[in-house]
Design a protein around this motif. Structure first.
Motif, mmCIF file in Angstrom:
data_model
loop_
_atom_site.group_PDB
_atom_site.id
_atom_site.type_symbol
_atom_site.label_atom_id
_atom_site.label_comp_id
_atom_site.label_asym_id
_atom_site.label_seq_id
_atom_site.Cartn_x
_atom_site.Cartn_y
_atom_site.Cartn_z
ATOM 1 N N TYR A 1 -11.119 2.847 -6.708
ATOM 2 C CA TYR A 1 -11.138 2.632 -5.267
ATOM 3 C C TYR A 1 -11.632 3.903 -4.586
ATOM 4 O O TYR A 1 -11.512 4.996 -5.106
ATOM 5 C CB TYR A 1 -9.728 2.372 -4.727
ATOM 6 C CG TYR A 1 -9.076 1.082 -5.161
ATOM 7 C CD1 TYR A 1 -8.288 1.034 -6.311
ATOM 8 C CD2 TYR A 1 -9.213 -0.071 -4.397
ATOM 9 C CE1 TYR A 1 -7.672 -0.149 -6.684
ATOM 10 C CE2 TYR A 1 -8.595 -1.258 -4.761
ATOM 11 C CZ TYR A 1 -7.826 -1.282 -5.910
ATOM 12 O OH TYR A 1 -7.211 -2.461 -6.274
ATOM 13 N N GLN B 1 -11.029 5.717 -0.667
ATOM 14 C CA GLN B 1 -10.206 5.622 0.532
ATOM 15 C C GLN B 1 -10.794 6.505 1.607
ATOM 16 O O GLN B 1 -10.922 7.720 1.427
ATOM 17 C CB GLN B 1 -8.754 6.039 0.239
ATOM 18 C CG GLN B 1 -7.815 5.793 1.410
ATOM 19 C CD GLN B 1 -6.371 6.092 1.057
ATOM 20 O OE1 GLN B 1 -6.064 7.051 0.368
ATOM 21 N NE2 GLN B 1 -5.460 5.237 1.540
ATOM 22 N N GLY C 1 -9.174 5.041 8.196
ATOM 23 C CA GLY C 1 -9.312 3.789 8.931
ATOM 24 C C GLY C 1 -9.871 2.628 8.138
ATOM 25 O O GLY C 1 -9.955 1.515 8.641
ATOM 26 N N MET C 2 -10.236 2.894 6.880
ATOM 27 C CA MET C 2 -10.865 1.826 6.072
ATOM 28 C C MET C 2 -9.942 1.320 4.978
ATOM 29 O O MET C 2 -10.238 0.333 4.314
ATOM 30 C CB MET C 2 -12.157 2.360 5.430
ATOM 31 C CG MET C 2 -13.178 2.867 6.408
ATOM 32 S SD MET C 2 -13.843 1.553 7.420
ATOM 33 C CE MET C 2 -14.841 0.673 6.232
ATOM 34 N N GLY C 3 -8.849 1.995 4.748
ATOM 35 C CA GLY C 3 -7.977 1.569 3.669
ATOM 36 C C GLY C 3 -8.608 1.808 2.306
ATOM 37 O O GLY C 3 -9.548 2.590 2.160
ATOM 38 N N LEU C 4 -8.098 1.122 1.319
ATOM 39 C CA LEU C 4 -8.612 1.236 -0.048
ATOM 40 C C LEU C 4 -9.661 0.161 -0.281
ATOM 41 O O LEU C 4 -9.398 -1.028 -0.083
ATOM 42 C CB LEU C 4 -7.471 1.067 -1.052
ATOM 43 C CG LEU C 4 -6.523 2.254 -1.187
ATOM 44 C CD1 LEU C 4 -5.203 1.808 -1.781
ATOM 45 C CD2 LEU C 4 -7.152 3.328 -2.060
ATOM 46 N N GLU D 1 -15.965 -4.428 -4.140
ATOM 47 C CA GLU D 1 -16.413 -4.627 -2.758
ATOM 48 C C GLU D 1 -17.556 -3.700 -2.370
ATOM 49 O O GLU D 1 -18.463 -4.083 -1.621
ATOM 50 C CB GLU D 1 -15.217 -4.391 -1.836
ATOM 51 C CG GLU D 1 -15.463 -4.590 -0.366
ATOM 52 C CD GLU D 1 -14.227 -4.206 0.460
ATOM 53 O OE1 GLU D 1 -13.159 -3.914 -0.135
ATOM 54 O OE2 GLU D 1 -14.342 -4.176 1.694
ATOM 55 N N PHE E 1 -9.547 6.956 -5.925
ATOM 56 C CA PHE E 1 -8.323 6.662 -6.678
ATOM 57 C C PHE E 1 -8.634 5.703 -7.815
ATOM 58 O O PHE E 1 -9.354 4.721 -7.641
ATOM 59 C CB PHE E 1 -7.268 6.026 -5.772
ATOM 60 C CG PHE E 1 -6.647 6.979 -4.804
ATOM 61 C CD1 PHE E 1 -7.047 7.001 -3.480
ATOM 62 C CD2 PHE E 1 -5.658 7.862 -5.221
ATOM 63 C CE1 PHE E 1 -6.476 7.876 -2.587
ATOM 64 C CE2 PHE E 1 -5.085 8.750 -4.323
ATOM 65 C CZ PHE E 1 -5.495 8.761 -3.007
ATOM 66 N N PHE F 1 -1.277 3.930 -9.507
ATOM 67 C CA PHE F 1 -2.393 4.740 -9.038
ATOM 68 C C PHE F 1 -2.319 6.168 -9.574
ATOM 69 O O PHE F 1 -1.239 6.717 -9.781
ATOM 70 C CB PHE F 1 -2.405 4.798 -7.507
ATOM 71 C CG PHE F 1 -2.938 3.552 -6.870
ATOM 72 C CD1 PHE F 1 -2.126 2.451 -6.681
ATOM 73 C CD2 PHE F 1 -4.261 3.478 -6.470
ATOM 74 C CE1 PHE F 1 -2.618 1.290 -6.104
ATOM 75 C CE2 PHE F 1 -4.773 2.328 -5.884
ATOM 76 C CZ PHE F 1 -3.948 1.229 -5.702
ATOM 77 N N ARG G 1 -10.658 14.323 -4.649
ATOM 78 C CA ARG G 1 -11.283 14.541 -3.338
ATOM 79 C C ARG G 1 -12.698 15.037 -3.554
ATOM 80 O O ARG G 1 -12.887 16.118 -4.101
ATOM 81 C CB ARG G 1 -10.476 15.558 -2.533
ATOM 82 C CG ARG G 1 -9.154 15.022 -2.103
ATOM 83 C CD ARG G 1 -8.365 15.993 -1.232
ATOM 84 N NE ARG G 1 -7.166 15.329 -0.756
ATOM 85 C CZ ARG G 1 -7.105 14.589 0.335
ATOM 86 N NH1 ARG G 1 -8.172 14.459 1.085
ATOM 87 N NH2 ARG G 1 -5.967 14.000 0.691
ATOM 88 N N LYS H 1 -11.663 -8.293 9.072
ATOM 89 C CA LYS H 1 -11.042 -7.984 7.799
ATOM 90 C C LYS H 1 -10.098 -9.104 7.403
ATOM 91 O O LYS H 1 -9.492 -9.762 8.250
ATOM 92 C CB LYS H 1 -10.262 -6.671 7.914
ATOM 93 C CG LYS H 1 -11.129 -5.444 8.146
ATOM 94 C CD LYS H 1 -10.244 -4.208 8.256
ATOM 95 C CE LYS H 1 -11.065 -2.971 8.528
ATOM 96 N NZ LYS H 1 -10.218 -1.768 8.695
ATOM 97 N N PRO I 1 -1.116 6.048 -3.868
ATOM 98 C CA PRO I 1 -0.137 5.035 -3.450
ATOM 99 C C PRO I 1 0.828 4.699 -4.591
ATOM 100 O O PRO I 1 0.459 4.736 -5.765
ATOM 101 C CB PRO I 1 -1.002 3.821 -3.105
ATOM 102 C CG PRO I 1 -2.382 4.354 -2.900
ATOM 103 C CD PRO I 1 -2.491 5.532 -3.815
ATOM 104 N N PHE J 1 -6.288 -4.776 0.409
ATOM 105 C CA PHE J 1 -5.387 -3.846 1.072
ATOM 106 C C PHE J 1 -5.584 -3.849 2.579
ATOM 107 O O PHE J 1 -6.703 -4.015 3.077
ATOM 108 C CB PHE J 1 -5.629 -2.417 0.569
ATOM 109 C CG PHE J 1 -5.061 -2.126 -0.777
ATOM 110 C CD1 PHE J 1 -5.786 -2.408 -1.928
ATOM 111 C CD2 PHE J 1 -3.799 -1.570 -0.911
ATOM 112 C CE1 PHE J 1 -5.266 -2.138 -3.186
ATOM 113 C CE2 PHE J 1 -3.267 -1.300 -2.156
ATOM 114 C CZ PHE J 1 -3.990 -1.587 -3.293
ATOM 115 N N GLY J 2 -4.488 -3.634 3.306
ATOM 116 C CA GLY J 2 -4.584 -3.278 4.704
ATOM 117 C C GLY J 2 -4.978 -1.817 4.801
ATOM 118 O O GLY J 2 -4.973 -1.080 3.802
ATOM 119 N N SER J 3 -5.302 -1.369 6.006
ATOM 120 C CA SER J 3 -5.781 0.006 6.173
ATOM 121 C C SER J 3 -4.649 1.025 6.231
ATOM 122 O O SER J 3 -4.898 2.224 6.170
ATOM 123 C CB SER J 3 -6.648 0.120 7.425
ATOM 124 O OG SER J 3 -5.932 -0.337 8.548
#
Lengths: 114, 111
Positions: free
Chosen positions: A35, A37, A40-43, A59, A90, A105, A110, B2, B44, B101-103
């Motif tokens: 993933y 991150q 504001g965009m999440g994972l 995605e 991640f 996870f 970074r 989303k 997470p 996932f949500g943000s």
């Protein structure tokens, strides 16, 4: 058990350089994921693998390649890094029954692309 | 739009208060619902897992799923400064599907 480990923890690249991020898990999990991150965009899922020797697109796969030559390792490659790939990456792994072995996870890598 | 919507916060509460977090989703096929907690500069970690509708309680944490409204909630009772983190909801349609996932909502619990 170390769980999920990621190497390196930090990296700065110049545009056009290449690098490989390594993910390793010692839980004998079948499924592994990469993933990114962003604020504001999440994972967002880049690529994933359902077993040794298999990979599939997620995605946001463009600009990345992956390999799963060994069950415990999942590699993420950037062939020609771009500033848009600046992010926190991640890795996660999963195995077993739903709710029992949900995604674990790693600590993240970074990456900054200048 | 989303598939999973989550208010980014920050949500600031005094120590001892109840923290209420929620997510809405659009895909009625989602059956498995999770909440992850993410401390600053860490990966997470799974906090709560719920299958289908209903409530689940674990210590100070309660997760609720209302599939008819496509709405899930997480409540944290007697909040502590150590609960300060970003909370991400996640869900998928079947046992082996990909998680959506949500943000994330940032929570700050002040002493």
């Amino acid at each position: 058990n170390a769980g999920v480990t990621q190497t390196p923890k930090f990296r700065v690249l110049k545009t056009g350089q290449s690098m490989t991020l390594l993910c390793a898990q010692d839980m004998n999990h079948e499924y592994m994921y990469w993933y990114r991150q962003d604020p504001g965009m999440g994972l967002r899922l880049i690529h994933y693998s359902v077993g040794e020797g298999t990979t599939a697109k997620g995605e946001v796969p463009d600009g990345y390649n992956v390999s799963r030559l060994k069950k415990q390792n999942f590699l993420l490659g950037l062939e020609s890094a771009a500033p848009s790939q600046t992010s926190v990456y991640f890795c996660a792994s999963r195995g077993g029954l739903a709710g029992v072995n949900e995604q674990f996870f790693g600590p993240g890598t970074r990456l900054t692309v200048l | 739009q989303k598939e999973v919507e989550q208010d980014p916060g920050p949500l600031s509460v005094p120590e001892g208060a109840i923290v209420s977090l929620n997510c809405t989703y659009s895909n009625s096929a989602f059956q498995y619902f999770m909440w992850y907690r993410q401390y600053s500069r860490k990966g997470p970690e799974l906090l709560m897992y719920t299958y289908s509708s209903g409530n689940k309680e674990d210590g100070r944490f309660t997760a609720q799923v209302d599939k008819s409204s496509k709405y899930i909630s997480l409540f944290i009772r007697d909040s502590q400064p150590s609960d300060s983190a970003t909370y991400l909801c996640a869900m998928r349609p079947d046992s082996w599907g990909k998680l959506q996932f949500g943000s994330g909502t940032q929570v700050v619990v002040t002493p």
